[in-house]
Design an enzyme around this catalytic site. Structure first.
Site, PDB file in Angstrom:
ATOM      1  N   HIS A 189       0.782  -1.032   0.659  1.00 23.22           N
ATOM      2  CA  HIS A 189       0.374   0.460  -0.164  1.00 23.22           C
ATOM      3  C   HIS A 189       0.721   1.251   0.058  1.00 23.22           C
ATOM      4  O   HIS A 189       0.749   2.155  -0.077  1.00 23.22           O
ATOM      5  CB  HIS A 189      -0.961   0.404   1.310  1.00 23.22           C
ATOM      6  CG  HIS A 189      -2.064  -1.164   1.755  1.00 23.22           C
ATOM      7  ND1 HIS A 189      -3.187  -1.358   1.341  1.00 23.22           N
ATOM      8  CD2 HIS A 189      -2.262  -2.040  -0.304  1.00 23.22           C
ATOM      9  CE1 HIS A 189      -3.559  -2.342   1.804  1.00 23.22           C
ATOM     10  NE2 HIS A 189      -3.707  -2.565   0.548  1.00 23.22           N
ATOM     11  N   CYS A 216       6.871   9.540   1.522  1.00 23.94           N
ATOM     12  CA  CYS A 216       7.384   9.560  -0.109  1.00 23.94           C
ATOM     13  C   CYS A 216       5.636  10.165  -0.553  1.00 23.94           C
ATOM     14  O   CYS A 216       4.290  10.060  -0.486  1.00 23.94           O
ATOM     15  CB  CYS A 216       7.466   8.666  -1.438  1.00 23.94           C
ATOM     16  SG  CYS A 216       8.905   7.530  -0.470  1.00 23.94           S
ATOM     17  N   THR A 258      -4.324  -7.864  10.447  1.00 25.37           N
ATOM     18  CA  THR A 258      -5.031  -7.990   9.674  1.00 25.37           C
ATOM     19  C   THR A 258      -6.307  -8.393   9.914  1.00 25.37           C
ATOM     20  O   THR A 258      -7.034  -9.225  10.291  1.00 25.37           O
ATOM     21  CB  THR A 258      -4.301  -7.911   7.993  1.00 25.37           C
ATOM     22  OG1 THR A 258      -5.804  -7.786   7.518  1.00 25.37           O
ATOM     23  CG2 THR A 258      -4.436  -9.107   8.079  1.00 25.37           C
TER      24      THR A 258
END
Ligand code: BJW
Length: 266
Positions: free
Chosen positions: A127, A132, A214
């Protein structure tokens, strides 16, 4: 597939000791014990919004200032957090297996870089990356660009700062001046094809898969471990609770993964 996955650690360790190629799929829960809020847990709100209300291109188009503030807040928060026992257990397991001619890959949905900081080497990031920026498919590192937002403190308790769109981070290449955005994959956007191909190679070749922290709600990441399980490869889930995918897996270890994972991989 078994309807009731085993939580028998001794049995899991027998399987683990025989395995030569591991894939570990991680989500926000692995960083929870480091103090990084998960998306769907109790800390999943920033101001009055749930993270998923901001992690999408429509939210960015409608209010780029708010979305920038949200990512700026998270970037600063993540920079102060440290890898925990679960990240470290994966890094040292990878090193040990590597010395024995075996292999471990981490496939993470997280953008917090805590796997890198723990010392994992073989990491595929599904993901994106927190540090950045992205524009015209060019990627910019935070360090090389002045971030106008750095003078503000985008605390969850503040009102929206309503930063002028001209004052948001802009591309500084060749007078482009375009609005930069976080280099992450939002809802409705495709995942990087090159990374996905590497992920499928790892999954096709693995003989054991771990799914750690998750909720298995977000696709395509959510389908990966069930696909591995459906070809008969053992899959072990480490989570605080059962997920929609739990019954597809052979093992389920309930509890904070900072405690369960080091025992499993010792
Ligand atoms: C612990 C713990 C402890 C806590 N120890 N455990 C097929 C079916 C239905 C829908 C779709 C589908 N295919 C695509 C979609 C649409 C969409 C989707 O999946 N929607 C669902 C919500 C239904 N998917 C997409 O849009 C994806 N793109 C795509 O498929 O492209 C093709 C396409 C395009 C257009 C149309 C259709 C298809 C892109 C998804 C991008 C997700 N991006 C985000 C933001 C990333 C950047 C950022 O960080 O800001 O990724 S959203 C957010 O969710 C983030 C996470 O990586 C991701 C998953 O969350 P995760 O990691 O599972 O966290 P939580 O909070 O949900 O769960 C934490 C878990 O940990 C819990 O279970 C806790 O119990 C546990 N836990 N503490 C162990 N100590």
């Amino acid at each position: 597939p078994p309807l009731q996955p085993l939580s028998d650690m001794a049995r899991f360790r027998e399987v683990f000791k025989l395995s030569k190629r591991l894939v570990v799929l991680t989500g926000a829960g692995i960083s929870a014990e480091s103090g990084v809020p998960t998306f769907r847990g109790p800390g999943g709100y920033w101001r009055q919004w749930r993270a998923q209300e901001l992690a999408n291109p429509d939210a960015f188009s409608a209010n780029p200032s708010r979305v920038w503030e949200f990512y700026h807040y998270r970037r600063e928060l993540m920079a102060t957090r440290k890898p925990n026992a679960a990240h470290r257990a994966l890094a040292s397991c990878e090193e040990r297996l590597h010395a024995q001619g075996c292999h471990l890959a981490v496939v993470t949905q997280n953008i917090d870089e805590l796997h890198h900081r723990a010392g994992s080497k073989n990491i595929l990031e599904l993901h994106g990356k927190e540090r950045c920026f992205l524009l015209h498919s060019g990627i910019f590192n935070l360090d090389s660009h002045a971030l106008h937002l750095s003078c503000r403190a985008p605390s969850p308790d503040n009102e929206d700062a309503g930063i002028d769109v001209e004052d948001l981070p802009r591309c500084q290449l060749r007078g482009c001046g375009g609005l930069l955005r976080p280099h992450v994959v939002w809802f409705g956007e495709s995942l990087d094809e090159e990374i996905m191909n590497k992920v499928f190679e790892e999954l096709d070749a693995c003989d054991l898969c771990l799914v750690v922290g998750t909720s298995s709600l977000v696709y395509p990441a959510a389908m990966l471990a069930p696909q591995v399980a459906s070809r008969g490869v053992p899959v072990a889930e480490f989570n605080l609770e059962a997920t929609p995918a739990t019954t597809r897996f052979g093992f389920h270890f309930e509890g904070p993964c900072g405690q369960t994972l080091p025992v499993a991989l010792a």
